[in-house]
Scaffold this motif. Sequence first.
Motif, PDB file in Angstrom:
ATOM      1  N   UNK A   1      37.234  43.252  48.747  1.00 13.30           N
ATOM      2  CA  UNK A   1      38.662  43.547  48.752  1.00 13.30           C
ATOM      3  C   UNK A   1      39.324  43.064  47.465  1.00 13.30           C
ATOM      4  N   UNK A   2      39.003  41.847  47.020  1.00 10.57           N
ATOM      5  CA  UNK A   2      39.570  41.321  45.781  1.00 10.57           C
ATOM      6  C   UNK A   2      39.186  42.185  44.589  1.00 10.57           C
ATOM      7  N   UNK A   3      37.926  42.602  44.561  1.00 13.71           N
ATOM      8  CA  UNK A   3      37.456  43.447  43.456  1.00 13.71           C
ATOM      9  C   UNK A   3      38.222  44.765  43.418  1.00 13.71           C
ATOM     10  N   UNK A   4      38.395  45.381  44.578  1.00 10.72           N
ATOM     11  CA  UNK A   4      39.100  46.665  44.665  1.00 10.72           C
ATOM     12  C   UNK A   4      40.554  46.503  44.244  1.00 10.72           C
ATOM     13  N   UNK A   5      41.222  45.463  44.758  1.00 14.08           N
ATOM     14  CA  UNK A   5      42.638  45.258  44.449  1.00 14.08           C
ATOM     15  C   UNK A   5      42.861  44.977  42.968  1.00 14.08           C
ATOM     16  N   UNK A   6      41.984  44.158  42.371  1.00 16.98           N
ATOM     17  CA  UNK A   6      42.113  43.856  40.939  1.00 16.98           C
ATOM     18  C   UNK A   6      41.881  45.118  40.110  1.00 16.98           C
ATOM     19  N   UNK A   7      40.884  45.903  40.489  1.00 20.44           N
ATOM     20  CA  UNK A   7      40.586  47.141  39.764  1.00 20.44           C
ATOM     21  C   UNK A   7      41.763  48.111  39.842  1.00 20.44           C
ATOM     22  N   UNK A   8      42.341  48.253  41.021  1.00 18.92           N
ATOM     23  CA  UNK A   8      43.485  49.140  41.195  1.00 18.92           C
ATOM     24  C   UNK A   8      44.692  48.637  40.415  1.00 18.92           C
ATOM     25  N   UNK A   9      44.895  47.328  40.433  1.00 17.14           N
ATOM     26  CA  UNK A   9      46.011  46.751  39.682  1.00 17.14           C
ATOM     27  C   UNK A   9      45.883  47.058  38.195  1.00 17.14           C
ATOM     28  N   UNK A  10      44.683  46.913  37.653  1.00 18.66           N
ATOM     29  CA  UNK A  10      44.476  47.163  36.225  1.00 18.66           C
ATOM     30  C   UNK A  10      44.681  48.641  35.884  1.00 18.66           C
TER      31      UNK A  10
ATOM     32  N   UNK B   1      58.060  38.914  42.785  1.00 19.49           N
ATOM     33  CA  UNK B   1      58.762  38.705  44.050  1.00 19.49           C
ATOM     34  C   UNK B   1      57.779  38.612  45.215  1.00 19.49           C
ATOM     35  N   UNK B   2      56.720  39.411  45.162  1.00 22.49           N
ATOM     36  CA  UNK B   2      55.724  39.362  46.229  1.00 22.49           C
ATOM     37  C   UNK B   2      55.064  37.989  46.291  1.00 22.49           C
ATOM     38  N   UNK B   3      54.653  37.454  45.143  1.00 23.33           N
ATOM     39  CA  UNK B   3      54.043  36.123  45.119  1.00 23.33           C
ATOM     40  C   UNK B   3      55.046  35.042  45.508  1.00 23.33           C
TER      41      UNK B   3
ATOM     42  N   UNK C   1      49.734  34.591  49.894  1.00 21.14           N
ATOM     43  CA  UNK C   1      49.053  34.937  48.640  1.00 21.14           C
ATOM     44  C   UNK C   1      49.568  34.119  47.452  1.00 21.14           C
ATOM     45  N   UNK C   2      50.448  33.157  47.721  1.00 24.55           N
ATOM     46  CA  UNK C   2      51.035  32.390  46.629  1.00 24.55           C
ATOM     47  C   UNK C   2      49.989  31.628  45.824  1.00 24.55           C
ATOM     48  N   UNK C   3      48.906  31.235  46.463  1.00 23.53           N
ATOM     49  CA  UNK C   3      47.868  30.463  45.776  1.00 23.53           C
ATOM     50  C   UNK C   3      47.150  31.283  44.695  1.00 23.53           C
ATOM     51  N   UNK C   4      47.314  32.618  44.748  1.00 20.96           N
ATOM     52  CA  UNK C   4      46.662  33.473  43.762  1.00 20.96           C
ATOM     53  C   UNK C   4      47.559  33.776  42.559  1.00 20.96           C
ATOM     54  N   UNK C   5      48.742  33.164  42.543  1.00 19.46           N
ATOM     55  CA  UNK C   5      49.702  33.518  41.491  1.00 19.46           C
ATOM     56  C   UNK C   5      49.185  33.169  40.096  1.00 19.46           C
ATOM     57  N   UNK C   6      48.637  31.971  39.908  1.00 15.53           N
ATOM     58  CA  UNK C   6      48.177  31.544  38.582  1.00 15.53           C
ATOM     59  C   UNK C   6      47.037  32.429  38.065  1.00 15.53           C
ATOM     60  N   UNK C   7      45.986  32.688  38.866  1.00 13.83           N
ATOM     61  CA  UNK C   7      44.948  33.616  38.382  1.00 13.83           C
ATOM     62  C   UNK C   7      45.502  35.005  38.068  1.00 13.83           C
TER      63      UNK C   7
END
Length: 429
Positions: A197-206, A230-232, A238-244
Motif C-alpha cells: 500500500x505504501x509503495x502504491x501510494x508513494x508511486x501515485x503521489x509522485x 492539511x491532511x497531515x 498519518x501524522x507520524x508520516x509527515x517528516x518522511x
Amino acid sequence: MNLAQIRILNPKNILNILLSILPISFIAGNLIINLNLLLIVLFTSIFYGRDLISLKLLLIDKIIIFLFFFTFFVGLTNSFNLYENILNFEENIILKKSLFFFKYLIFYFCVRTLVENNIFNFKFFFVSCSCCVLFVSLDLIYQLIFGKDIFGFERIDHKLSGPFGDEQIAGGYLQRFSFFLFFLFFVLDKKIEKKFLYFVLISLFLVISFAVLISGNRMPFVMYLLSWFFLFLLEKRIRKYFLPFLILSLTFVILIFLNVDQVRNNVTHFYSMLHQMVNFFLQLFENNSNLNFPNAYTKELYSGLVTWKINPVFGGGIESFNINCSKLVKTCASHPHNYYLEILSEIGLLGMLIVSIVFLYVLYIAIFKKFIDESLFQNNNYISPFAIMFLIEIFPIKSSGSFFTTGNSTYIFFIIAVILGLYRKQQLN
C-alpha cells in the motif's frame, strides 16, 4: 431485455452511473456538465421524488435556499436599473444567470437526498475519479514527451493542457479530484499489505505531483501541496508520516526543478508574479494614487475591489462585474479571479455574509466534527477527501475561476450536498 440487464439498469445503478460521470463531464466541458446535472435531477425526481419532497430541511438548508432567492432578488432589482425590457434574456444576462443559478439549488437537494437515503455508491464514485485522475496525469506526461496528447492537442506556450484542449486547467482538475484516488484504498474494504500500500501510494503521489507540476497551473500545485499539509495536520493516524513525506516531496520537487525546463520556467515565473503582487499590495495599502499593474492578476484583484464599492451592500447581480468594472477600469476581465471579491461585487456584503455562514457551517461539520472534536464520522473514510477538498476550494487567498460558472458551482454545491447528506445520515443512524 434479460434479467441481468434489468438488474443493472435499476434506478439506483442509473443514478450512480450518472454521478460517476461527473468527473468525466468536467473533462468534456460545460455542455456535458449541464446535461449530466439535468439527468441527475430528472432521474432523482422520477425514481426518488417522494424522498426528495419529504427531505427534512436543516437550518443550513434554509440558509442555502435564502442565498439563492437573495441572489435572484439582487439580479432582479439591478435589471430594473439597467434594462428597459427586463424579460429580454438575450440582453438581460444578469436576470438570466440569476434564474439559471437555481439549477444548482435543485441539484444540491437531489444529491443530498441520494446520500442521505444510502443511494449514492461512494466506492463507484471514487473509482471513477481515480480513473479520470490517472488518465489526465498520464495524458499530460505523454504531451510533455511527444508535444501532443493522445487526442492530438498540442502544448500551448509554457503550459500543458492534456485532454482539455485550449483550456489550461489540467492542474486544477487534478488538484480537485486527486484525493479521491488516494482515499480509494481506504474505502474498498479490502485488506492490503501495508508495504504494498505504501509503495502504491508513494508511486501515485509522485506521478500526480509531476503531472500537476508540468501542467503549468501554479496555484493548483500550491493548493495541491496545501491539501496534503492539511491532511497531515488534521488526520492523527498519518501524522507520524509527515517528516518522511516532507523529505520525499522536497527531494522530488528539487530533482524535477533541476531536470525539467518546463517546470523550472513555471516555478521561476510564479516566483516573479508573487514578488510583483506583494509590491503591488504594498502600494495599495499606502494609498498610492499612481498604481502600477505589473501583471493581469493584480489588475483583476484591484478591479474586484473597486467594482464592489459601486454596490457595496447588495452588489450588482450575477455577471454584472464586467458591466460595472468597465465604468471604472479601461479593460476588465469577466470576473476578478477570486471567489470572495466576485461575491462581494455581485451580491454585496449581505450576500457575502450568507455565503460565509454556509461555508463556516460546512467547515464545522466536515473539519471540526470529523478531525478535531471527533464526535462524528469516526469510522467514515468517505467524508475525508470531501472535507479537505472543500477547505481548499474556499481557501480565501487563492486565485480562482468565477464562483457562479457551471464547473465551479457544480463542484462546490456537490461537495456541500455530500457533506451535509453524510452528516444527516449520521444523525439518523
